[in-house]
Structures are given as C-alpha cells and as structure tokens.
Design a protein around this motif. Structure first.
Motif, PDB file in Angstrom:
ATOM      1  N   MET A   1       0.812  -1.196   0.000  1.00 48.23           N
ATOM      2  CA  MET A   1       0.000   0.000   0.000  1.00 48.23           C
ATOM      3  C   MET A   1       0.860   1.266   0.000  1.00 48.23           C
ATOM      4  O   MET A   1       0.484   2.258  -0.617  1.00 48.23           O
ATOM      5  CB  MET A   1      -0.911  -0.038   1.239  1.00 48.23           C
ATOM      6  N   ASP A   2       1.996   1.217   0.676  1.00 48.27           N
ATOM      7  CA  ASP A   2       2.879   2.384   0.696  1.00 48.27           C
ATOM      8  C   ASP A   2       3.457   2.670  -0.685  1.00 48.27           C
ATOM      9  O   ASP A   2       3.675   3.827  -1.034  1.00 48.27           O
ATOM     10  CB  ASP A   2       4.017   2.171   1.698  1.00 48.27           C
ATOM     11  N   GLU A   3       3.709   1.614  -1.450  1.00 48.50           N
ATOM     12  CA  GLU A   3       4.236   1.815  -2.805  1.00 48.50           C
ATOM     13  C   GLU A   3       3.207   2.511  -3.697  1.00 48.50           C
ATOM     14  O   GLU A   3       3.558   3.386  -4.491  1.00 48.50           O
ATOM     15  CB  GLU A   3       4.634   0.486  -3.418  1.00 48.50           C
ATOM     16  N   ILE A   4       1.941   2.120  -3.577  1.00 49.01           N
ATOM     17  CA  ILE A   4       0.887   2.751  -4.373  1.00 49.01           C
ATOM     18  C   ILE A   4       0.739   4.227  -3.982  1.00 49.01           C
ATOM     19  O   ILE A   4       0.606   5.094  -4.847  1.00 49.01           O
ATOM     20  CB  ILE A   4      -0.453   1.999  -4.194  1.00 49.01           C
ATOM     21  N   LYS A   5       0.815   4.520  -2.687  1.00 49.30           N
ATOM     22  CA  LYS A   5       0.738   5.908  -2.233  1.00 49.30           C
ATOM     23  C   LYS A   5       1.913   6.712  -2.793  1.00 49.30           C
ATOM     24  O   LYS A   5       1.731   7.835  -3.265  1.00 49.30           O
ATOM     25  CB  LYS A   5       0.746   5.960  -0.713  1.00 49.30           C
ATOM     26  N   PHE A   6       3.103   6.139  -2.769  1.00 54.06           N
ATOM     27  CA  PHE A   6       4.289   6.818  -3.290  1.00 54.06           C
ATOM     28  C   PHE A   6       4.134   7.105  -4.787  1.00 54.06           C
ATOM     29  O   PHE A   6       4.424   8.207  -5.264  1.00 54.06           O
ATOM     30  CB  PHE A   6       5.528   5.956  -3.030  1.00 54.06           C
ATOM     31  N   ILE A   7       3.645   6.113  -5.533  1.00 53.48           N
ATOM     32  CA  ILE A   7       3.467   6.282  -6.978  1.00 53.48           C
ATOM     33  C   ILE A   7       2.405   7.336  -7.282  1.00 53.48           C
ATOM     34  O   ILE A   7       2.605   8.206  -8.130  1.00 53.48           O
ATOM     35  CB  ILE A   7       3.120   4.924  -7.632  1.00 53.48           C
TER      36      ILE A   7
END
Length: 117
Positions: A1-7
């Motif tokens: 989920m953190d990767e999607i937020k970062f992207i």
C-alpha cells in the motif's frame, strides 16, 4: 500500500509540474500580447533563457540552499548539482516553479530592454 501511495503522490506532483510548466508559456504569451509585434522575438527569447539559465542555476545553487543540511539548521548548504538528494520529483517541480517565477518578473522589463542586452 505504501508503494501505491508513493506512486500516486509522484504522479500528482508530475501533473502539477506540467501545469506549472505551461504557466511559463502562458506568461510568455501574455507578455507578447501586451507588447508591440516588433518585440515578440525579444520576449520569447528572454523567457526561454530565463527558463534555461534559471534551471541550471537552481540545480547548482538554489536546491541545495532550500533542502541542504547546515550545521545550525538555519539555511542549507549548496549541494553542487544536488548530488546528495534522490528526490528527483521534488527537484523537477521546484525547478519549474523557480523558472516560472523568474518569467513573471521579466514581464516588468518588456519593451524596455532588448534581448542582446
């Protein structure tokens, strides 16, 4: 989920960067519209050089002053060419904002100077 937020955060910043970049062209067109036709080339070249030289100078000096770390924490130290930072999305956004701000100021010189000077 953190990767999607970062992207998604980076995509949003890049969309905003694109919009601010087009403000640069908009200010150039406004300045050209407010001046006589014989000065249009001077205005466009001045705005182009504002962006080109302003971007390089911001990369060399400005970004390090904004985000660098100093001993006292009051002001950043110039990081030559942002070598110690990997946040390129913020670098691009701040660069475009800096160059657009320089273009706003250059409107005060419209029809008062020639590009050669």
């Amino acid at each position: 989920m953190d990767e999607i937020k970062f992207i998604l955060d980076n995509i949003w910043i890049l969309i905003a960067t694109t919009l601010v970049f087009f403000m640069q062209a908009g200010f150039a067109m406004v300045e050209t519209g407010f001046t006589r036709a014989k000065n249009a080339g001077n205005i466009i070249m001045k705005n182009l050089m504002d962006f080109a030289i302003g971007s390089i100078m911001f990369w060399v000096i400005g970004y390090g002053l904004m985000y660098g770390k100093s001993i006292g924490g009051l002001i950043g130290t110039p990081d030559l060419l942002f070598l110690n930072n990997t946040d390129y999305t913020a670098l691009i956004f701040q660069t475009v904002f800096c160059a657009t701000a320089a273009t706003i100021v250059s409107g005060a010189m419209a029809e008062r100077t020639k590009f050669i000077s």
